[in-house]
Scaffold this active site. Structure first.
Site, PDB file in Angstrom:
ATOM      1  CG  HIS A  63      -2.187  -0.805   1.014  1.00  0.00           C
ATOM      2  ND1 HIS A  63      -3.428  -0.404   1.436  1.00  0.00           N
ATOM      3  CD2 HIS A  63      -2.375  -2.011   0.419  1.00  0.00           C
ATOM      4  CE1 HIS A  63      -4.330  -1.321   1.115  1.00  0.00           C
ATOM      5  NE2 HIS A  63      -3.714  -2.312   0.507  1.00  0.00           N
ATOM      6  CG  ASP A  64       4.877   3.440   1.888  1.00  0.00           C
ATOM      7  OD1 ASP A  64       4.325   4.548   2.087  1.00  0.00           O
ATOM      8  OD2 ASP A  64       6.103   3.302   1.788  1.00  0.00           O
ATOM      9  CG  ASP A  72       7.155   8.354   0.454  1.00  0.00           C
ATOM     10  OD1 ASP A  72       6.254   7.526   0.750  1.00  0.00           O
ATOM     11  OD2 ASP A  72       6.902   9.526   0.101  1.00  0.00           O
TER      12      ASP A  72
END
Length: 323
Positions: A63-64, A72
């Site tokens: 998801h990041d 990041d």
């Protein structure tokens, strides 16, 4: 080929590698020699005490990195009175707390050992790989040297993460826009071989009879899901395993389940009923080594998305807030 055109060929061929070359395998060798040991020790104790940690962390990492600002650790930032962060977008509210807790534990230990040295994004990348290996999944080299982002807005999440109710074309688009092939997208979806899904995502707040009308579900499995999720409207925490056969092992069982109608989500069935994705489901279901090979390659590719180095980011002192 003339030497000048050969030089340009080399430059354009290797440019993506050059741009990632500020990341190295031994980035913390001098500055934080305990890096790998601290990650491994913390990951091991957390996974033993909370076995859902691995699947939660893999999902947090995905998801990041899939969001426009890339890997990041912006998903770890908390909302402020002035801005709602990515983690408070509806789709991220179901991310389990175990993954966030793991990063905090590792960050705390690393700050004691080597202050202001290791980024939260490197912690997330390295711990995801280690947990994957702990569950029996493939190993792959994690390049390090990422900086942490300083911007996190809920609005930036919209349409950049897959949702179970989306059409398969829409989900494929999310991944192809980030540079993944359909084969790589299907392999990454194989992460559903571990972890849990909330019942509310399966029944999508519609009538519980809905999944009986979906030809993708094995009828007995649909009945079992209804029983397990019977009280989900009163208990939003109710969940079921994504892979009912080997829920704690990272293997290719997810792909073997789909042809039998044992996928939990509508999007799982979509993978097997869509002509673009079905051949890869079949191939990965028959050959676990092939699934592991493509999954490892795709995870490494994912870990390079939007990486910030040097002055483009910072080393956060706390993973949930900018310095």
């Amino acid at each position: 080929m003339h030497s000048s055109s050969f030089f340009f060929f080399l430059f354009f061929f290797f440019f993506p590698i050059i741009s990632q070359s500020r990341l190295t395998l031994d980035f913390y060798k001098q500055s934080c020699p305990q890096f790998h040991q601290i990650i491994q020790d913390t990951v091991t104790s957390k996974q033993i005490s909370s076995p859902t940690t691995a699947a939660a962390t893999i999902r947090l990492f995905l998801h990041d990195c899939l969001l426009p600002n890339g890997c990041d650790a912006s998903l770890l930032l908390s909302s402020t009175p002035f801005s709602t962060a990515e983690r408070d977008n509806d789709i991220n509210l179901s991310l389990p707390g175990d993954a966030f807790d793991l990063v905090v534990r590792i960050k705390t230990a690393l700050e004691l050992a080597c202050p202001n040295t290791v980024s939260c994004s490197d912690i997330l990348a390295a711990s995801t790989r280690n947990l994957l290996v702990m569950l029996g999944g493939p190993n792959f080299p994690v390049f390090l040297g990422r900086r942490d982002g300083t911007v996190s807005t809920s609005a930036s999440v919209t349409n950049h993460l897959p949702k179970p109710a989306m059409a398969m074309s829409q989900i494929i688009d999310i991944f192809t826009q980030r540079g993944f092939t359909v084969e790589e997208f299907v392999a990454l979806t194989g992460a559903h071989t571990v972890g849990l899904t909330h019942c509310s995502e399966i029944f999508n707040n519609k009538s519980n009879n809905n999944i009986h009308n979906d030809n993708g579900y094995n009828p007995r499995f649909a009945e079992a899901l209804e029983k397990a999720c019977g009280n989900y409207k009163n208990d939003p925490t109710l969940s079921v395993f994504n892979d009912i056969m080997t829920p704690g092992k990272f293997d290719n069982m997810y792909f073997q389940n789909l042809p039998k109608g044992l996928g939990v989500l509508k999007s799982d069935h979509g993978l097997y009923s869509d002509n673009r994705t079905k051949p890869f489901v079949d191939r990965f279901g028959k050959d676990e080594n092939e699934f592991f090979r493509v999954f490892a390659k795709s995870m490494q590719k994912l870990s390079f998305l939007g990486v910030k180095t040097g002055r483009r980011g910072e080393i956060r002192r706390r993973c949930d807030q900018i310095n």
